[in-house]
Design a protein around this motif. Structure first.
Motif, PDB file in Angstrom:
ATOM      1  N   ASP A   1     -16.992  43.212   8.036  1.00 60.07           N
ATOM      2  CA  ASP A   1     -15.743  43.829   8.470  1.00 60.07           C
ATOM      3  C   ASP A   1     -14.595  43.525   7.504  1.00 60.07           C
ATOM      4  OD1 ASP A   1     -15.314  41.148   9.039  1.00 60.07           O
ATOM      5  OD2 ASP A   1     -14.284  41.542  10.938  1.00 60.07           O
ATOM      6  N   PHE A   2     -14.923  43.087   6.275  1.00 59.94           N
ATOM      7  CA  PHE A   2     -13.891  42.855   5.267  1.00 59.94           C
ATOM      8  C   PHE A   2     -13.380  44.191   4.737  1.00 59.94           C
ATOM      9  CE2 PHE A   2     -16.059  38.597   4.117  1.00 59.94           C
ATOM     10  CZ  PHE A   2     -15.459  37.998   5.214  1.00 59.94           C
ATOM     11  N   HIS A   3     -12.204  44.158   4.124  1.00 61.05           N
ATOM     12  CA  HIS A   3     -11.622  45.383   3.588  1.00 61.05           C
ATOM     13  C   HIS A   3     -12.218  45.717   2.225  1.00 61.05           C
ATOM     14  CE1 HIS A   3      -8.879  48.466   2.340  1.00 61.05           C
ATOM     15  NE2 HIS A   3      -8.562  47.772   1.265  1.00 61.05           N
ATOM     16  N   PHE A   4     -12.718  46.951   2.091  1.00 63.23           N
ATOM     17  CA  PHE A   4     -13.259  47.403   0.809  1.00 63.23           C
ATOM     18  C   PHE A   4     -13.365  48.919   0.823  1.00 63.23           C
ATOM     19  CE2 PHE A   4     -16.860  47.088   3.610  1.00 63.23           C
ATOM     20  CZ  PHE A   4     -17.609  48.214   3.317  1.00 63.23           C
ATOM     21  N   SER A   5     -13.597  49.478  -0.359  1.00 65.50           N
ATOM     22  CA  SER A   5     -13.864  50.910  -0.509  1.00 65.50           C
ATOM     23  C   SER A   5     -15.102  51.071  -1.380  1.00 65.50           C
ATOM     24  CB  SER A   5     -12.667  51.599  -1.176  1.00 65.50           C
ATOM     25  OG  SER A   5     -12.992  52.934  -1.540  1.00 65.50           O
ATOM     26  N   THR A   6     -15.913  52.061  -1.081  1.00 69.02           N
ATOM     27  CA  THR A   6     -17.073  52.339  -1.933  1.00 69.02           C
ATOM     28  C   THR A   6     -16.729  53.343  -3.028  1.00 69.02           C
ATOM     29  OG1 THR A   6     -17.792  54.036  -0.348  1.00 69.02           O
ATOM     30  CG2 THR A   6     -18.758  51.830  -0.123  1.00 69.02           C
ATOM     31  N   SER A   7     -15.481  53.795  -3.056  1.00 70.00           N
ATOM     32  CA  SER A   7     -15.009  54.682  -4.117  1.00 70.00           C
ATOM     33  C   SER A   7     -14.285  53.858  -5.176  1.00 70.00           C
ATOM     34  CB  SER A   7     -14.054  55.737  -3.550  1.00 70.00           C
ATOM     35  OG  SER A   7     -13.443  56.481  -4.591  1.00 70.00           O
ATOM     36  N   MET A   8     -14.755  53.933  -6.429  1.00 66.11           N
ATOM     37  CA  MET A   8     -14.164  53.113  -7.482  1.00 66.11           C
ATOM     38  C   MET A   8     -13.293  53.906  -8.441  1.00 66.11           C
ATOM     39  SD  MET A   8     -16.588  50.089  -7.627  1.00 66.11           S
ATOM     40  CE  MET A   8     -18.322  50.409  -7.429  1.00 66.11           C
ATOM     41  N   GLY A   9     -12.879  55.089  -8.022  1.00 62.14           N
ATOM     42  CA  GLY A   9     -12.072  55.924  -8.902  1.00 62.14           C
ATOM     43  C   GLY A   9     -10.733  55.305  -9.265  1.00 62.14           C
ATOM     44  N   LYS A  10     -10.229  54.395  -8.415  1.00 64.32           N
ATOM     45  CA  LYS A  10      -8.927  53.764  -8.653  1.00 64.32           C
ATOM     46  C   LYS A  10      -9.067  52.334  -9.172  1.00 64.32           C
ATOM     47  CE  LYS A  10      -6.286  57.125  -6.976  1.00 64.32           C
ATOM     48  NZ  LYS A  10      -5.223  57.800  -7.756  1.00 64.32           N
ATOM     49  N   LYS A  11     -10.246  51.989  -9.704  1.00 68.39           N
ATOM     50  CA  LYS A  11     -10.465  50.595 -10.102  1.00 68.39           C
ATOM     51  C   LYS A  11      -9.489  50.146 -11.185  1.00 68.39           C
ATOM     52  CE  LYS A  11     -13.964  49.205 -12.623  1.00 68.39           C
ATOM     53  NZ  LYS A  11     -15.171  48.597 -13.216  1.00 68.39           N
ATOM     54  N   ALA A  12      -9.311  50.954 -12.224  1.00 74.04           N
ATOM     55  CA  ALA A  12      -8.413  50.571 -13.319  1.00 74.04           C
ATOM     56  C   ALA A  12      -6.982  50.410 -12.820  1.00 74.04           C
ATOM     57  CB  ALA A  12      -8.480  51.613 -14.432  1.00 74.04           C
TER      58      ALA A  12
ATOM     59  N   GLU B   1     -19.224  41.823  14.407  1.00 74.39           N
ATOM     60  CA  GLU B   1     -17.795  42.103  14.403  1.00 74.39           C
ATOM     61  C   GLU B   1     -17.539  43.497  14.949  1.00 74.39           C
ATOM     62  OE1 GLU B   1     -15.809  39.805  13.818  1.00 74.39           O
ATOM     63  OE2 GLU B   1     -17.070  38.338  12.780  1.00 74.39           O
ATOM     64  N   PRO B   2     -16.453  43.680  15.696  1.00 74.96           N
ATOM     65  CA  PRO B   2     -16.150  44.998  16.271  1.00 74.96           C
ATOM     66  C   PRO B   2     -16.021  46.079  15.198  1.00 74.96           C
ATOM     67  CG  PRO B   2     -14.730  43.287  17.209  1.00 74.96           C
ATOM     68  CD  PRO B   2     -15.467  42.652  16.073  1.00 74.96           C
ATOM     69  N   LYS B   3     -16.497  47.260  15.537  1.00 73.47           N
ATOM     70  CA  LYS B   3     -16.370  48.458  14.705  1.00 73.47           C
ATOM     71  C   LYS B   3     -17.216  48.439  13.434  1.00 73.47           C
ATOM     72  CE  LYS B   3     -11.705  49.447  16.401  1.00 73.47           C
ATOM     73  NZ  LYS B   3     -10.285  49.705  16.044  1.00 73.47           N
ATOM     74  N   THR B   4     -18.074  47.442  13.273  1.00 70.48           N
ATOM     75  CA  THR B   4     -19.004  47.468  12.153  1.00 70.48           C
ATOM     76  C   THR B   4     -20.205  48.331  12.512  1.00 70.48           C
ATOM     77  OG1 THR B   4     -20.148  45.487  12.960  1.00 70.48           O
ATOM     78  CG2 THR B   4     -18.345  45.156  11.389  1.00 70.48           C
ATOM     79  N   ALA B   5     -20.992  48.672  11.493  1.00 77.25           N
ATOM     80  CA  ALA B   5     -22.207  49.454  11.746  1.00 77.25           C
ATOM     81  C   ALA B   5     -23.150  48.697  12.677  1.00 77.25           C
ATOM     82  CB  ALA B   5     -22.900  49.766  10.420  1.00 77.25           C
TER      83      ALA B   5
END
Length: 375
Positions: A19-30, A191-195
């Motif tokens: 439930d940690f904060h992350f994104s699987t989209s790396m377009g904004k990595k730089a 954790e709530p709201k996880t898969a």
């Protein structure tokens, strides 16, 4: 003395339990890397009087960054802060990111400690958790990492449905084969709201069994104690000289600065946190603004936090410090509330320090919350 935590909010895929904060989209990595450096610059005044002892890259998956990208962020810390000699610089890493070339590169960088998210050496467990790596990748990366790093910690998860005690012991045996000096082991939690939460509620997956997890916790502590590990925090085991300096600073109440989306900070009296949204975080930093909220901790907040962190560690809760910092009322309240746990052998007081016993260790969080002062 202080610690800096840097949150890297990217992952290849979502683990079912996370439930940690992350994104699987790396377009904004730089853009994110530049924003992290900008936040470090904007907040340097908060640590004007502090010497940075530790720098910790968490996430998310920091090992998705290149060695050069990590080094740029570390340089920003050195540019804007006073950093002590030989700081502990840790990067969390997943086995599938740790090729030989990547490990060699990290070994030549300022990074001094690897925290590798193994979780299990068995593919059936890894698939159940939706981890991105395989058991073979876990074993291979440890073999190479030991060539270039002395200070390595790995994460393991116990209490996984379907993982019997035999397989759990085999996991521990494999860790010991690689002579890893530090292990963080966590009971699987929902954790709530996880898969995982959704799967359990829909009947697609069994819920973890607390008794089963407790038995595996006992196996864990027994095995590692006989191998010379110190159980210095509820979920952490280290050989002498290998305790996590970063995490110990949190548990001992030192100041820390959290950089990046969703990261938390603490200055001894106040807690603040950044927005858990990459787009809003980037937009704010581009304007030179901090997307932050702050909470002023009450005396009760700080008392409750000290009880929780103290009981989780070998340093325990100092009754003398508690009375000095929080007053006689809180001191008397704690003594009254601990009586039942002292009587049943779950807590112990020696040398004016309150600690959990071996019998009470697995129940630490529940005991601590029961001792909280409620206004």
């Amino acid at each position: 003395m202080g610690a800096i935590y840097i949150h890297i909010p990217f992952c290849k895929q979502a683990c079912h339990y996370c439930d940690f904060h992350f994104s699987t989209s790396m377009g904004k990595k730089a853009e994110m890397i530049l924003a992290l450096q900008k936040e470090l610059q904007l907040r340097k005044g908060e640590f004007r009087d502090e010497v940075v002892e530790t720098i910790y890259f968490g996430g998310g998956t920091p090992s998705l960054l290149s060695v050069d990208e990590l080094t740029h962020i570390i340089r920003a810390v050195y540019t804007h802060y006073k950093v002590g000699e030989n700081p502990e610089i840790t990067i969390e890493a997943n086995p599938d990111d740790l090729s030989r070339d990547k490990i060699i590169g990290l070994g030549s960088s300022p990074v001094s400690r690897l925290s590798i998210g193994i979780q299990s050496f068995f593919d059936r467990d890894l698939k159940w958790m939706n981890r991105a790596h395989t058991g073979e990748e876990a074993r291979k990366c440890l073999s190479v990492a030991r060539e270039y790093f002395d200070n390595i910690t790995i994460d393991l998860i116990y209490g996984i449905p379907g993982m019997d005690h035999k397989r759990w012991r085999e996991n521990l045996d494999m860790v010991l084969e690689y002579n890893i000096p530090h292990i963080s082991a966590y009971a699987l939690t929902v954790e709530p709201k996880t898969a995982l939460d959704k799967f359990i509620r829909s009947g697609k997956a069994p819920a973890p069994d607390e008794t089963h997890a407790g038995e595996q916790f006992t196996i864990l502590t027994d095995v590692l104690r006989h191998k010379g590990f110190v159980h210095y925090e509820l979920s952490n085991f280290g050989k002498e000289g290998y305790f996590s300096r970063n995490n110990s600073s949190y548990w001992l109440g030192k100041k820390y600065l959290g950089i990046g989306p969703s990261a938390h900070s603490y200055d001894g009296r106040n807690r603040s946190w950044n927005v858990a949204n990459n787009a809003i975080y980037l937009k704010s930093l581009n304007k030179g603004e901090l997307p932050q909220e702050t909470e002023v901790l009450t005396t009760t907040d700080r008392y409750n936090e000290y009880i929780m962190t103290g009981l989780r560690t070998i340093w325990g809760v100092s009754l003398k410090r508690l009375e000095e910092d929080f007053g006689t009322g809180y001191y008397r309240y704690l003594l009254k509330e601990t009586k039942k746990y002292l009587d049943n052998g779950l807590l112990d007081i020696r040398g004016e320090v309150l600690r959990t016993t071996v019998k009470g260790k697995f129940l630490t969080d529940g005991i601590a919350s029961d001792l909280f002062y409620v206004d």
